[in-house]
Enzyme design. Structure first.
Site, PDB file in Angstrom:
ATOM      1  N   CYS A 163     -51.333 -98.853  -9.336  1.00 33.30           N
ATOM      2  CA  CYS A 163     -51.391 -97.477  -9.288  1.00 33.30           C
ATOM      3  C   CYS A 163     -50.821 -97.168  -7.773  1.00 33.30           C
ATOM      4  O   CYS A 163     -50.048 -95.239  -7.534  1.00 33.30           O
ATOM      5  CB  CYS A 163     -52.693 -97.689  -8.747  1.00 33.30           C
ATOM      6  SG  CYS A 163     -54.350 -98.059  -9.758  1.00 33.30           S
TER       7      CYS A 163
ATOM      8  N   HIS B 231     -53.055 -90.729  -6.202  1.00 31.17           N
ATOM      9  CA  HIS B 231     -53.031 -91.434  -7.274  1.00 31.17           C
ATOM     10  C   HIS B 231     -54.370 -90.852  -7.226  1.00 31.17           C
ATOM     11  O   HIS B 231     -56.115 -91.292  -6.122  1.00 31.17           O
ATOM     12  CB  HIS B 231     -53.499 -92.912  -6.623  1.00 31.17           C
ATOM     13  CG  HIS B 231     -53.821 -93.743  -8.382  1.00 31.17           C
ATOM     14  ND1 HIS B 231     -53.497 -93.561  -8.945  1.00 31.17           N
ATOM     15  CD2 HIS B 231     -55.295 -95.017  -7.921  1.00 31.17           C
ATOM     16  CE1 HIS B 231     -55.018 -94.509  -9.628  1.00 31.17           C
ATOM     17  NE2 HIS B 231     -55.550 -94.901  -8.736  1.00 31.17           N
TER      18      HIS B 231
ATOM     19  N   ASN C 214     -58.871 -92.250 -14.321  1.00 29.36           N
ATOM     20  CA  ASN C 214     -57.657 -93.029 -13.446  1.00 29.36           C
ATOM     21  C   ASN C 214     -56.508 -93.620 -14.639  1.00 29.36           C
ATOM     22  O   ASN C 214     -56.512 -94.352 -15.173  1.00 29.36           O
ATOM     23  CB  ASN C 214     -58.052 -94.139 -12.733  1.00 29.36           C
ATOM     24  CG  ASN C 214     -57.170 -95.182 -12.147  1.00 29.36           C
ATOM     25  OD1 ASN C 214     -55.849 -95.068 -12.245  1.00 29.36           O
ATOM     26  ND2 ASN C 214     -58.206 -95.702 -11.336  1.00 29.36           N
TER      27      ASN C 214
END
Length: 328
Positions: free
Chosen positions: A115, A255, A285
């Site tokens: 990420c 993020h 996500n």
């Protein structure tokens, strides 16, 4: 002689058409829209079709970014793709993206920092540009997390989605612009709390597949605690190193890991919530793709323009974390 800086001149993003809502997920695992929304902020996520891949998503995003930058693929000097869901073990996803753009000799490689991957990739692109080695670099974040998701595991399947974003970074001699500061960190000792085990340590075999060990695994509470701690640390160190204050930043683009984490960070900085771009409710996500997707949305919506100061934040598996402070 003026210092060369690395500026973003074009953004692009692409997500699959298919939406998977919380209500639909509730038919797969024991959960509910209320439970997911309350804990994560997610309402739906995008899922690739059988003929979509990380490279195809990334290629669409790249084409849009090039158009925005008013460049042709042949103008590029380098392609970096941040991903944990590559097209194959080898060749790299970046090589496939280059081929889709009609390029047959450009250097291209993948970056795996989960990420935090897009932050890592931007710093590398900027280093190439600032050194004078390259002038035009394409940075892509492309993920198909649904392909490594166990749809019977409520801990992970509610969180992730698919998508891609891209930016074109170019050399500029304009002072106090481009990537002003960045930092990257990792702690491999914490790998067990968020990982996908397939690899040389754990070659895929029938036993692994039977146990479902080929899928992404996560210890949610530990990941949450880690993310909160490291995001706070990296934000503080970024402002301390640069002399800027939170109020100087036009937008924070983190993020998209959890809406509660983002809200807590913004509150600690004593900023209004609209200072942070949050789209996790629509995409979930998307790992390395989440920052460039969010950036492209902000640019397209008119929320960002030339001269604005933007703070990018990444934290994820590795364990990795980092920041990038950039003036558009």
């Amino acid at each position: 002689m003026s210092k060369i800086s690395a500026i973003i001149t074009g953004t692009g993003s692409h997500v699959p058409e298919k939406r998977l809502t919380n209500a639909e997920l509730a038919m797969l695992v024991e959960t509910s829209d209320e439970w997911i929304t309350q804990r994560t902020g997610i309402k739906e996520r995008r899922i690739v079709s059988s003929d979509e891949t990380s490279a195809s998503l990334g290629s669409h995003a790249a084409t849009k970014a090039l158009k925005a930058a008013k460049l042709e693929p042949k103008d590029l000097d380098l392609i970096i793709c941040a991903t944990i869901t590559p097209e194959m073990v080898t060749p790299s996803t970046a090589c496939f993206i280059a081929h889709s753009l009609g390029l047959d000799s450009i250097p291209a490689y993948d970056m795996n920092a989960a990420c935090s991957g897009f932050v890592y990739a931007m710093e590398q692109a900027a280093a190439f540009i600032e050194s004078g080695r390259h002038k035009n670099v394409l940075v892509v974040g492309a993920e198909t997390i649904s392909r490594i998701t166990d749809w019977t595991d409520r801990t992970t399947c509610i969180l992730f989605g698919d998508g891609a974003g891209a930016v074109v970074m170019q050399a500029s001699d304009e002072p106090e612009t481009g990537l002003l500061y960045s930092e990257m960190h990792s702690d491999g000792g914490g790998w067990e709390i968020l990982h996908c085990a397939v690899g040389s340590r754990n070659p895929i075999n029938e036993k692994m597949v039977a146990a479902g060990s080929q899928f992404l695994k996560m210890r949610g509470r530990e990941v949450f605690k880690f993310a909160v701690t490291k995001l706070n640390e990296v934000v503080d160190s970024t402002f301390a190193a640069t002399g800027y204050q939170p109020a100087d930043v036009k937008m924070i683009i983190p993020h998209q890991m959890n809406q509660r984490i983002i809200a807590a960070l913004v509150d600690r900085l004593e900023l209004p919530m609209d200072k942070a771009l949050v789209n996790i409710d629509r995409y979930g996500n998307t790992s390395a793709a989440s920052i460039p997707i969010a950036l492209d949305e902000a640019v397209k919506a008119g929320g960002l323009e030339k001269g604005d100061l933007v703070l990018f934040l990444g934290v994820g598996a590795g364990l990795t974390w980092g920041s990038a402070l950039l003036r558009l």
